[in-house]
Scaffold this motif. Sequence first.
Motif, PDB file in Angstrom:
ATOM      1  N   GLN A   1       0.813  -1.211   0.021  1.00 13.55           N
ATOM      2  CA  GLN A   1       0.011   0.121  -0.222  1.00 13.55           C
ATOM      3  C   GLN A   1       1.024   1.351   0.128  1.00 13.55           C
ATOM      4  O   GLN A   1       2.088   1.369   0.165  1.00 13.55           O
ATOM      5  CB  GLN A   1      -0.973   0.082   1.222  1.00 13.55           C
ATOM      6  CG  GLN A   1      -2.041  -1.079   1.169  1.00 13.55           C
ATOM      7  CD  GLN A   1      -2.716  -1.204   2.157  1.00 13.55           C
ATOM      8  OE1 GLN A   1      -2.487  -0.930   3.365  1.00 13.55           O
ATOM      9  NE2 GLN A   1      -3.760  -2.160   2.125  1.00 13.55           N
ATOM     10  N   GLY A   2       0.052   2.346  -0.051  1.00  6.42           N
ATOM     11  CA  GLY A   2       0.894   3.664  -0.102  1.00  6.42           C
ATOM     12  C   GLY A   2       1.412   3.689  -1.479  1.00  6.42           C
ATOM     13  O   GLY A   2       1.110   3.201  -2.504  1.00  6.42           O
ATOM     14  N   PRO A   3       2.180   5.239  -1.650  1.00  5.15           N
ATOM     15  CA  PRO A   3       2.882   5.327  -2.740  1.00  5.15           C
ATOM     16  C   PRO A   3       3.993   4.483  -3.311  1.00  5.15           C
ATOM     17  O   PRO A   3       4.305   3.893  -2.425  1.00  5.15           O
ATOM     18  CB  PRO A   3       3.287   6.751  -2.498  1.00  5.15           C
ATOM     19  CG  PRO A   3       3.588   6.944  -1.382  1.00  5.15           C
ATOM     20  CD  PRO A   3       2.566   5.895  -0.536  1.00  5.15           C
ATOM     21  N   LEU A   4       4.167   4.412  -4.549  1.00  2.00           N
ATOM     22  CA  LEU A   4       5.407   3.597  -5.112  1.00  2.00           C
ATOM     23  C   LEU A   4       6.748   4.336  -4.690  1.00  2.00           C
ATOM     24  O   LEU A   4       6.586   5.536  -4.812  1.00  2.00           O
ATOM     25  CB  LEU A   4       5.458   3.733  -6.731  1.00  2.00           C
ATOM     26  CG  LEU A   4       4.730   2.502  -7.140  1.00  2.00           C
ATOM     27  CD1 LEU A   4       4.742   2.857  -8.795  1.00  2.00           C
ATOM     28  CD2 LEU A   4       4.957   1.172  -7.018  1.00  2.00           C
ATOM     29  N   THR A   5       7.334   3.331  -4.018  1.00  5.78           N
ATOM     30  CA  THR A   5       8.718   4.251  -2.979  1.00  5.78           C
ATOM     31  C   THR A   5       9.696   4.239  -4.094  1.00  5.78           C
ATOM     32  O   THR A   5      10.710   5.240  -4.052  1.00  5.78           O
ATOM     33  CB  THR A   5       9.234   3.401  -2.009  1.00  5.78           C
ATOM     34  OG1 THR A   5       9.135   2.017  -2.314  1.00  5.78           O
ATOM     35  CG2 THR A   5       8.229   3.462  -0.924  1.00  5.78           C
ATOM     36  N   LYS A   6       9.770   3.563  -5.175  1.00  4.10           N
ATOM     37  CA  LYS A   6      10.741   3.471  -6.056  1.00  4.10           C
ATOM     38  C   LYS A   6      10.553   3.584  -7.439  1.00  4.10           C
ATOM     39  O   LYS A   6       9.631   3.076  -7.977  1.00  4.10           O
ATOM     40  CB  LYS A   6      11.868   2.053  -6.084  1.00  4.10           C
ATOM     41  CG  LYS A   6      12.590   2.167  -5.043  1.00  4.10           C
ATOM     42  CD  LYS A   6      13.540   1.037  -4.970  1.00  4.10           C
ATOM     43  CE  LYS A   6      14.370   0.585  -3.642  1.00  4.10           C
ATOM     44  NZ  LYS A   6      14.876  -0.616  -3.635  1.00  4.10           N
ATOM     45  N   PRO A   7      11.085   4.479  -8.137  1.00  2.29           N
ATOM     46  CA  PRO A   7      10.680   4.521  -9.656  1.00  2.29           C
ATOM     47  C   PRO A   7      10.494   3.517 -10.525  1.00  2.29           C
ATOM     48  O   PRO A   7       9.983   3.025 -11.202  1.00  2.29           O
ATOM     49  CB  PRO A   7      11.729   5.710 -10.122  1.00  2.29           C
ATOM     50  CG  PRO A   7      12.912   5.623  -9.303  1.00  2.29           C
ATOM     51  CD  PRO A   7      12.269   5.438  -7.787  1.00  2.29           C
ATOM     52  N   GLU A   8      11.726   2.716 -10.128  1.00  2.00           N
ATOM     53  CA  GLU A   8      11.903   1.108 -10.972  1.00  2.00           C
ATOM     54  C   GLU A   8      10.910   0.242 -10.702  1.00  2.00           C
ATOM     55  O   GLU A   8      10.602  -0.690 -11.670  1.00  2.00           O
ATOM     56  CB  GLU A   8      13.125   0.677 -10.711  1.00  2.00           C
ATOM     57  CG  GLU A   8      13.466   0.149  -9.354  1.00  2.00           C
ATOM     58  CD  GLU A   8      14.241   1.040  -8.521  1.00  2.00           C
ATOM     59  OE1 GLU A   8      14.180   2.207  -8.509  1.00  2.00           O
ATOM     60  OE2 GLU A   8      14.957   0.624  -7.492  1.00  2.00           O
ATOM     61  N   PHE A   9       9.999   0.344  -9.717  1.00  2.00           N
ATOM     62  CA  PHE A   9       8.820  -0.444  -9.599  1.00  2.00           C
ATOM     63  C   PHE A   9       7.801  -0.075 -10.631  1.00  2.00           C
ATOM     64  O   PHE A   9       6.854  -0.833 -10.692  1.00  2.00           O
ATOM     65  CB  PHE A   9       8.295  -0.293  -8.244  1.00  2.00           C
ATOM     66  CG  PHE A   9       9.278  -0.650  -6.915  1.00  2.00           C
ATOM     67  CD1 PHE A   9       9.925  -1.556  -7.171  1.00  2.00           C
ATOM     68  CD2 PHE A   9       8.877  -0.575  -5.517  1.00  2.00           C
ATOM     69  CE1 PHE A   9      10.868  -2.283  -6.340  1.00  2.00           C
ATOM     70  CE2 PHE A   9       9.443  -0.735  -4.679  1.00  2.00           C
ATOM     71  CZ  PHE A   9      10.787  -1.769  -5.008  1.00  2.00           C
ATOM     72  N   LYS A  10       7.755   1.024 -11.212  1.00  5.91           N
ATOM     73  CA  LYS A  10       6.733   1.286 -12.457  1.00  5.91           C
ATOM     74  C   LYS A  10       6.762   0.390 -13.332  1.00  5.91           C
ATOM     75  O   LYS A  10       5.838   0.108 -13.955  1.00  5.91           O
ATOM     76  CB  LYS A  10       6.961   2.672 -12.926  1.00  5.91           C
ATOM     77  CG  LYS A  10       6.790   3.652 -11.902  1.00  5.91           C
ATOM     78  CD  LYS A  10       6.357   5.069 -12.327  1.00  5.91           C
ATOM     79  CE  LYS A  10       5.908   5.833 -11.216  1.00  5.91           C
ATOM     80  NZ  LYS A  10       6.688   7.157 -10.936  1.00  5.91           N
ATOM     81  N   GLN A  11       8.010  -0.298 -13.685  1.00 10.96           N
ATOM     82  CA  GLN A  11       7.985  -1.261 -14.867  1.00 10.96           C
ATOM     83  C   GLN A  11       7.512  -2.610 -14.224  1.00 10.96           C
ATOM     84  O   GLN A  11       7.304  -3.569 -15.040  1.00 10.96           O
ATOM     85  CB  GLN A  11       9.407  -1.211 -15.360  1.00 10.96           C
ATOM     86  CG  GLN A  11       9.943  -0.449 -16.272  1.00 10.96           C
ATOM     87  CD  GLN A  11      10.259   0.856 -15.827  1.00 10.96           C
ATOM     88  OE1 GLN A  11      11.180   1.033 -14.963  1.00 10.96           O
ATOM     89  NE2 GLN A  11       9.659   2.005 -16.410  1.00 10.96           N
TER      90      GLN A  11
END
Lengths: 482, 504
Positions: B450-460
């Motif tokens: 939950q919460g916001p995505l902490t790391k940009p690489e998780f977007k992929q």
Amino acid sequence: MYIQPEIIVVVTAFAVLGMEMFLPLRHRVLQTPVSLLGLATALAAVVYLMIQGEGKFLDGQFLFDGVAGWFKVSFLLAGLLTVLLSADLLNGRFKVMEGQDRVLIHRGEFYTVVLFNLVGSMFLISATNLINLYVCLELATIPLFALVAWRRSDPLSCEAGLKYIILGATSSAVVLFGLGLLYGLSGSVDLLTMGDNLSFGPATKLAIAMVVVGVGFKLTLVPFHMWAADVYRGAPLPVAAYLSVASKAAGLAFMFQLFYRVLGNVLLDVSMALAVLAAVTMTLGNLVAVVQSNVKRFMAFSAISQAGYLIMGFLARSGAPSMVYYMLVYVVTNMVVFGVLVFYLNETGREEIEDYRGLARTNPWIALVMMLGLFSLAGIPPLSGFVGKFFLFSVASKAGFHWLVAVAAVNSTVSLYYYLRIVRQMYIEPGFDDDPPIRASASIVTALAISTVLMVVLGIVPFFYETIYEQTHQWIAVAEIR
Amino acid sequence: MSWLSLLILIPFATALAVVATPDTKWYARRWIALFGTGVVLALSLVMSVSYMQAVLDRGGDPSVLTISQLEFEQSIPWFKSMGIEYHVGVDGIAMAMIVLTAIIIFTGVLASWEVKDRSREFYAFLLVLVTGVFGVFISVDLFLFFLFYEVAVLPMYLLIGVWGTGRKEYSAMKLTLMLMVGSALVLVGMLALYHAAGSQTFDLNKLAMVDYPRDLQRWVFPCVFVGFGVLGALFPFHTWSPDGHASAPTAVSMLHAGVLMKLGGYGVLRVAVYLMPEGAKQWALFFLVLTTINIVYGAYAAIRQTDLKYFTAYSSVSHCGFVLFGLCSLNLMGFKGAVIQMFSHGIMTGLFFGLIGMVYGRSKTRDLTKMGGLSKRIPWLATSFYIAGLASLGLPGLSGFVAESTVFLGGFFGNRWVDATTMRVCTLLATSSIVVTAVYVLRGLSRVFQGPLTKPEFKQLRDATIPEKLCTGILVATLAVVGMYPPVLIDLIEHAILPIANRF
């Protein structure tokens, strides 16, 4: 005629020696197949005689019975595998690293000495007379001195030979003293009648102690094990292999002859001492093995701990089949492991435990065989080492030595730790970067195939243990009536 | 040949087939493994249906059963002089465990779909391990039981040592040695029982009919209980488990926590409790306290973990404690709860470890504090993770609830050998772990998903692939089926538990 196997081996020994004298050098490779053929024929003869049933030979001085038959099978298997394992070294097929000298020469003499040693062991388990028994014991020991020091130019080998000869001679003297006492107490040299005249007294105790000390030397029981590591380390590897199995089997055979035939009545009186000896032997052997870094020394201490398990069988009279079976299992299993050691030393010149890294990639089959062999030594099912140990533990449990079973079982866990160290090197550690796949020679492959198949089959097929059980029980029953 | 022999032959034959595949065809191996384990799964389901049918046909009054009645029995003499037989047969408990194993290994192969590194040995060892596990569950002969037990434990060393992560060699060695010391204890007890019975047999049912002297039971029982308890993560012998699980590759964690640890509980039930009721009575209080610590300690330890695998491993320690706790309550309800918990925890933790492997494969981290918001990217995995978490905190409708409530009922029922107050206090303490479990499960899951995505690489990140969906789907479905309709499991095991409970 129940002497055929021995005659065949002696004739083979002389034939090989004759070839050494009369054949030109390039034809002497034939000595290996001739020795193998001789040993295989002798093995067949033993099996044939075992089917025939028991009998006497040489005027009743020697007896061929079920137990003798199984021991002879063990000896001959050990001899056969040793001949196969040493073929590469004698053919000059090995890699010499800097500062190492592993050449073995005089093929014919080498085989002759091995064969004569075998004959000594084979007669030993058949002897029914104290004098013969002692002579056979010497015949089964003295050729080993020569074999250990075979690489004359190597100081390690010479040192090992010297150490072995001095301690061996001392132990022989001690045994002889013990036997002398037994003769004095019983007034007979016939093993079959000696037991009847013996009673359990201080002198008998002393005699038993002396015999155990002497045999303890051969069986590498603690604290008579001191020679083992250095001798294994210095001896040529196939000789170390032979020493670890055939010499131990001879020691056990000697103990069988004395304990079951002569001292049968008093055996139970000394069981506590034997149990302590067993516990100390396996524990010390195991603990010291943990810190070894050289595979030969490592195998020496592994052999010491195995001797500890082995003599658990003496704790109850019904333990004989377990010991005979375990001896057979131990011969084939140890030959599996030593076969791989010989192979690796010959091909790469390496003999430290950490040198085994990456073997699973350079030769996966050999690594698998090695892993199975080590697991069998550690007593992991369904390999024969497990079944053998299980039966030995069962004997101790039956005799009421539950603490010893616990010690032994924990010890086999400790032993698993150091056997796994090699498995770890082979399977887990990254290998040497530039190692190409290693191939094994035909003789090594044959030796490993025979011993591995036997190692697996002995544990799964009940026929062997059941037959040993039956024949050994008859043997004990007969020994008791006498 | 008995159907049961197929259960050990098929995985072993599959292992051989895997070894025989050519070097370049690594993808062929996973299909072979999947096929082999699929056949085993189908076989086990068919067999459990047929087992139920057989039990119904037999009729009669089950409450007077004194020995377990076996189906699919087969017995071949092996080492005759020792009375060792190849004797196989199953009762309901074993049947349930066989189904559990079959499900876990099938989904385990799916979860290790992408193993390319030395895949030949990987699948071979995995299948050998499963052979051993099936062997234990189908053995009626104690010798055979012990033999397969060791076969099941040992491949773990290589599986963790070669394909594991982190301090893999240390963990693998620690695990192997601790389990082997456990089996050494079992061996001592087993030989003592064999010789005390004096009937030259290792047959469990025949050994159970012997009335062993009290003194013998007094020292053999703890030997066997602790010996098997090591594998069942009994406090304080559980320390191999977090390290082992943390280092093991996904499928191995699944198998290990899902199935192998059940061998511990199963051994305690089959050998210690069944054969030595007198010993069980004498030691009930001692082990009851120990297993209560197990449950509570495991749960509190899990709160503090930041590594997902350690987190699940400690929660496993706590949940395996329920199994042993149920066994220590020495009544029908407790035994039943223990077996249901074995099954339920097996599936649940298999799902957990499978999912952790899948999430780790994507995010390359198992650290709770470094994750967050993943549910936006990987909804399938997140949902499955939540279901597993809810099952583990005992939400009604999932199998964890059935299991835990039965265990607690067993605890409250009490027995004649432990003081009623002590028993209730222990049960109460154990019950409190549910709250703790809720805390750590919910907090852990919310940190990851939950919460916001902490790391940009998780977007992929991509959601589950088809094998992964199949894997998690099967496990979630099993949790739900057992949770919604518990008789499917309880009917299977009930008849088998009676003869054990009747001894108390």
